[in-house]
Design an enzyme around this catalytic site. Structure first.
Site, PDB file in Angstrom:
ATOM      1  N   GLU A 179       0.816  -1.229   0.000  1.00 49.91           N
ATOM      2  CA  GLU A 179       0.000   0.000   0.000  1.00 49.91           C
ATOM      3  C   GLU A 179       0.850   1.281   0.000  1.00 49.91           C
ATOM      4  OE1 GLU A 179      -3.656  -0.013   2.367  1.00 49.91           O
ATOM      5  OE2 GLU A 179      -3.237  -2.051   3.008  1.00 49.91           O
ATOM      6  N   GLN A 264     -12.873  -3.053  22.187  1.00 47.64           N
ATOM      7  CA  GLN A 264     -11.675  -3.708  21.699  1.00 47.64           C
ATOM      8  C   GLN A 264     -11.515  -3.483  20.182  1.00 47.64           C
ATOM      9  OE1 GLN A 264      -9.548  -5.609  23.515  1.00 47.64           O
ATOM     10  NE2 GLN A 264     -10.726  -5.519  25.403  1.00 47.64           N
ATOM     11  N   SER A 266      -9.928  -5.025  16.462  1.00 48.02           N
ATOM     12  CA  SER A 266      -9.708  -6.384  15.926  1.00 48.02           C
ATOM     13  C   SER A 266      -8.216  -6.674  15.810  1.00 48.02           C
ATOM     14  CB  SER A 266     -10.325  -6.527  14.532  1.00 48.02           C
ATOM     15  OG  SER A 266     -11.712  -6.471  14.603  1.00 48.02           O
ATOM     16  N   TYR A 267      -7.439  -5.586  15.596  1.00 47.45           N
ATOM     17  CA  TYR A 267      -5.999  -5.745  15.344  1.00 47.45           C
ATOM     18  C   TYR A 267      -5.240  -4.969  16.419  1.00 47.45           C
ATOM     19  CZ  TYR A 267      -7.947  -7.244  10.935  1.00 47.45           C
ATOM     20  OH  TYR A 267      -8.698  -7.886   9.976  1.00 47.45           O
ATOM     21  N   TYR A 268      -4.358  -5.678  17.151  1.00 48.43           N
ATOM     22  CA  TYR A 268      -3.727  -5.100  18.332  1.00 48.43           C
ATOM     23  C   TYR A 268      -2.356  -4.488  18.036  1.00 48.43           C
ATOM     24  CZ  TYR A 268      -7.644  -6.806  20.959  1.00 48.43           C
ATOM     25  OH  TYR A 268      -8.923  -7.000  21.415  1.00 48.43           O
ATOM     26  N   HIS A 269      -2.349  -3.516  17.158  1.00 51.28           N
ATOM     27  CA  HIS A 269      -1.231  -2.576  16.986  1.00 51.28           C
ATOM     28  C   HIS A 269      -1.937  -1.228  16.943  1.00 51.28           C
ATOM     29  CE1 HIS A 269       2.611  -0.942  15.295  1.00 51.28           C
ATOM     30  NE2 HIS A 269       1.739   0.013  14.963  1.00 51.28           N
ATOM     31  N   LEU A 270      -1.522  -0.290  17.779  1.00 54.96           N
ATOM     32  CA  LEU A 270      -2.318   0.932  17.962  1.00 54.96           C
ATOM     33  C   LEU A 270      -2.600   1.652  16.637  1.00 54.96           C
ATOM     34  CD1 LEU A 270      -3.484   2.486  20.505  1.00 54.96           C
ATOM     35  CD2 LEU A 270      -1.773   4.207  19.899  1.00 54.96           C
ATOM     36  N   HIS A 271      -3.861   1.929  16.399  1.00 53.87           N
ATOM     37  CA  HIS A 271      -4.276   2.689  15.220  1.00 53.87           C
ATOM     38  C   HIS A 271      -5.497   3.521  15.564  1.00 53.87           C
ATOM     39  CE1 HIS A 271      -6.373  -1.184  15.075  1.00 53.87           C
ATOM     40  NE2 HIS A 271      -7.398  -0.485  14.619  1.00 53.87           N
ATOM     41  N   HIS A 273      -8.928   5.698  13.958  1.00 60.57           N
ATOM     42  CA  HIS A 273      -9.849   5.810  12.826  1.00 60.57           C
ATOM     43  C   HIS A 273     -10.187   7.284  12.577  1.00 60.57           C
ATOM     44  CE1 HIS A 273     -10.926   1.408  13.134  1.00 60.57           C
ATOM     45  NE2 HIS A 273     -10.358   1.639  14.305  1.00 60.57           N
TER      46      HIS A 273
HETATM   47  N1  GTA Z   1      -5.538   0.105   4.622  1.00 62.25           N
HETATM   48  O1  GTA Z   1      -4.993  -4.420   4.837  1.00 62.25           O
HETATM   49  C1  GTA Z   1      -5.548  -3.411   5.280  1.00 62.25           C
HETATM   50  C2  GTA Z   1      -6.495  -3.429   6.347  1.00 62.25           C
HETATM   51  N2  GTA Z   1      -7.037  -4.414   7.125  1.00 62.25           N
HETATM   52  C3  GTA Z   1      -6.751  -5.827   7.067  1.00 62.25           C
HETATM   53  C4  GTA Z   1      -7.902  -3.855   7.994  1.00 62.25           C
HETATM   54  N3  GTA Z   1      -7.929  -2.533   7.790  1.00 62.25           N
HETATM   55  C5  GTA Z   1      -7.080  -2.229   6.787  1.00 62.25           C
HETATM   56  N4  GTA Z   1      -6.771  -1.041   6.222  1.00 62.25           N
HETATM   57  C6  GTA Z   1      -5.869  -1.032   5.208  1.00 62.25           C
HETATM   58  N5  GTA Z   1      -5.267  -2.182   4.766  1.00 62.25           N
HETATM   59  O2  GTA Z   1     -11.054  -0.049   9.935  1.00 62.25           O
HETATM   60  C7  GTA Z   1      -8.701  -1.553   8.546  1.00 62.25           C
HETATM   61  C8  GTA Z   1     -10.099  -2.041   8.878  1.00 62.25           C
HETATM   62  C9  GTA Z   1     -10.427  -1.270  10.153  1.00 62.25           C
HETATM   63  C10 GTA Z   1      -9.059  -1.045  10.760  1.00 62.25           C
HETATM   64  C11 GTA Z   1      -8.848  -1.932  11.950  1.00 62.25           C
HETATM   65  O3  GTA Z   1      -8.094  -1.384   9.795  1.00 62.25           O
HETATM   66  O4  GTA Z   1     -11.007  -1.781   7.827  1.00 62.25           O
HETATM   67  P1  GTA Z   1      -9.998  -2.386  14.251  1.00 62.25           P
HETATM   68  O5  GTA Z   1      -8.764  -3.085  14.694  1.00 62.25           O
HETATM   69  O6  GTA Z   1     -10.655  -1.519  15.221  1.00 62.25           O
HETATM   70  O7  GTA Z   1     -10.919  -3.516  13.674  1.00 62.25           O
HETATM   71  O8  GTA Z   1      -9.680  -1.498  12.983  1.00 62.25           O
HETATM   72  P2  GTA Z   1     -12.433  -3.511  13.236  1.00 62.25           P
HETATM   73  O9  GTA Z   1     -12.974  -2.156  13.154  1.00 62.25           O
HETATM   74  O10 GTA Z   1     -13.172  -4.525  14.008  1.00 62.25           O
HETATM   75  O11 GTA Z   1     -12.277  -4.129  11.848  1.00 62.25           O
HETATM   76  P3  GTA Z   1     -13.241  -4.072  10.691  1.00 62.25           P
HETATM   77  O12 GTA Z   1     -12.619  -4.998   9.722  1.00 62.25           O
HETATM   78  O13 GTA Z   1     -13.458  -2.671  10.288  1.00 62.25           O
HETATM   79  O14 GTA Z   1     -14.627  -4.692  11.214  1.00 62.25           O
HETATM   80  C12 GTA Z   1     -15.637  -3.953  11.892  1.00 62.25           C
HETATM   81  C13 GTA Z   1     -16.945  -4.076  11.183  1.00 62.25           C
HETATM   82  O15 GTA Z   1     -16.894  -3.305   9.994  1.00 62.25           O
HETATM   83  C14 GTA Z   1     -17.256  -5.486  10.698  1.00 62.25           C
HETATM   84  O16 GTA Z   1     -17.826  -6.302  11.672  1.00 62.25           O
HETATM   85  C15 GTA Z   1     -18.209  -5.176   9.590  1.00 62.25           C
HETATM   86  O17 GTA Z   1     -19.495  -4.875  10.086  1.00 62.25           O
HETATM   87  C16 GTA Z   1     -17.647  -3.941   8.976  1.00 62.25           C
HETATM   88  N6  GTA Z   1     -16.755  -4.216   7.854  1.00 62.25           N
HETATM   89  C17 GTA Z   1     -15.621  -4.904   7.881  1.00 62.25           C
HETATM   90  N7  GTA Z   1     -15.032  -4.937   6.677  1.00 62.25           N
HETATM   91  C18 GTA Z   1     -15.830  -4.257   5.858  1.00 62.25           C
HETATM   92  C19 GTA Z   1     -15.756  -3.936   4.488  1.00 62.25           C
HETATM   93  N8  GTA Z   1     -14.727  -4.328   3.719  1.00 62.25           N
HETATM   94  N9  GTA Z   1     -16.729  -3.208   3.969  1.00 62.25           N
HETATM   95  C20 GTA Z   1     -17.720  -2.745   4.741  1.00 62.25           C
HETATM   96  N10 GTA Z   1     -17.859  -3.024   6.062  1.00 62.25           N
HETATM   97  C21 GTA Z   1     -16.930  -3.770   6.611  1.00 62.25           C
END
Ligand code: GTA
Length: 331
Positions: A179, A264, A266-271, A273
């Site tokens: 990326e 909480q 989902s990913y445990y490295h500080l970030h 939004h």
């Molecule tokens: N740039 O490879 C990546 C990447 N990954 C693997 C995750 N993220 C990434 N960003 C880049 N490249 O906002 C992003 C995620 C998330 C953040 C991690 O990093 O999109 P978090 O640790 O607090 O985890 O944040 P979170 O918020 O639970 O993760 P996620 O995946 O956003 O899930 C929360 C809810 O969002 C899901 O239950 C679902 O309802 C919704 N969701 C998940 N993915 C999608 C999607 N692709 N489109 C729409 N809604 C989604």
């Protein structure tokens, strides 16, 4: 003082990018469309994990056949994208394929069949997907947990050490292995620096659902729980420099941004939004989102605020962490 690297082009240029149709620019960036390496010929739908008619999104569990060996799991997320003001005239021009469905007095409904480039379905693929990914996207009943400081030490922390999702994708971004061309802004300081990048969930076509994440360079800070006054400079950098970078690049002022942690995560490295205030982003509800500005103020008031406080969050019915809380008699 750290050297600041800003890779954002001028705003006017970016405005143009935001308005271009999907077929020309799938990433909202300079690279031409790369064909997907995910082979749909081998993909078969197994189960709908979750869907929402309101959000126009569906989470699908599928299997991907292998030449030799067992088929592997994949999660495919399909989501209809918001309309883009700039492309509306092209959707509704005189050559549009508009077919009548019904008419009654002054009311009528129609089917509009736009060109494929105006009809993108944002598609996210997790492949190969683990059992944890399948559970993450499955619709389930939720349970509210009040996690005390002691609960964190005795229940959550040991669970995280053995069960957390891989953060390899985060390290790939920080190490510029993935990326790279999407980076919006970087403060390269290893202690107090961070990198700002569009979130996986944002297609960068319109700012209505703007979604970026700031990832800190410092390793070992897992979540909000680990934060102390020692991290204040980093957090202030993220808040101030992140707002400026987004304002320059997308013309979105700080008053239109919601900037928060998940607890909480989902990913445990500080970030952190960064989402458009007008966008009802998944995970922005009160039992999950913690505003960065409030976190900074709490740490200024009490350097160990997040080591002491009870934090509330919701867990899915089959989350093993919920099981651990139940076994400890805390639910
Ligand atoms: N740039 O490879 C990546 C990447 N990954 C693997 C995750 N993220 C990434 N960003 C880049 N490249 O906002 C992003 C995620 C998330 C953040 C991690 O990093 O999109 P978090 O640790 O607090 O985890 O944040 P979170 O918020 O639970 O993760 P996620 O995946 O956003 O899930 C929360 C809810 O969002 C899901 O239950 C679902 O309802 C919704 N969701 C998940 N993915 C999608 C999607 N692709 N489109 C729409 N809604 C989604």
């Amino acid at each position: 003082m750290a050297e600041k690297v800003e890779s954002a082009p001028m705003l006017e240029e970016k405005k143009l990018k935001l308005s271009e149709p999907a077929a020309q620019e799938p990433e909202g960036n300079q690279a031409p469309a790369e064909r997907s390496r995910f082979n749909l010929n081998r993909f078969s739908v197994k189960k709908i994990l979750r869907e929402s008619a309101r959000d126009k999104i569906v989470f699908i569990h599928g299997k991907v056949g292998q030449d030799c060996g067992e088929a592997q799991d994949a999660v495919v997320i399909l989501e209809k994208t918001p309309f883009c003001e700039e492309t509306l005239p092209q959707l509704l021009n005189k050559d549009a394929d508009l077919r009548l469905q019904m008419r009654n007095d002054i009311y009528s409904t129609h089917h509009l069949y736009p060109l494929p480039s105006f009809n993108e379905i944002k598609t996210t693929v997790v492949y190969p997907a683990t059992e944890k990914h399948l559970k993450k996207y499955l619709k389930q009943e939720m349970y509210l947990i009040n996690e005390t400081a002691d609960d964190y030490k005795t229940i959550t922390s040991p669970y995280l050490q053995s069960q957390a999702l891989s953060v390899q994708w985060v390290y790939n971004i920080l190490e510029k292995k993935a990326e790279v061309e999407r980076i919006i802004y970087e403060n390269p300081d290893p202690q107090d620096g961070f990198l700002l990048i569009p979130d996986l969930k944002w297609n960068q076509k319109q700012v209505d659902d703007l979604y970026l994440i700031a990832i800190c360079h410092r390793r070992g800070v897992k979540s909000l729980r680990d934060l102390t006054a020692e991290h204040l400079t980093m957090l202030q950098n993220i808040l101030q420099e992140g707002q400026v970078a987004i304002s320059k690049r997308y013309n979105t002022p700080q008053s239109q941004l919601r900037i928060y942690f998940h607890y909480q995560p989902s990913y445990y490295h500080l970030h952190i939004h960064f989402t458009a205030l007008s966008y009802d982003a998944p995970g922005s509800m009160v039992e999950r989102a913690h505003l960065l500005s409030s976190v900074i103020e709490n740490l200024q008031t009490d350097p160990e605020y997040y080591q002491k406080r009870t934090l509330t969050f919701a867990l899915k019915a089959d989350d093993p962490l919920l099981q651990s809380f139940k076994e400890a008699g805390r639910v």
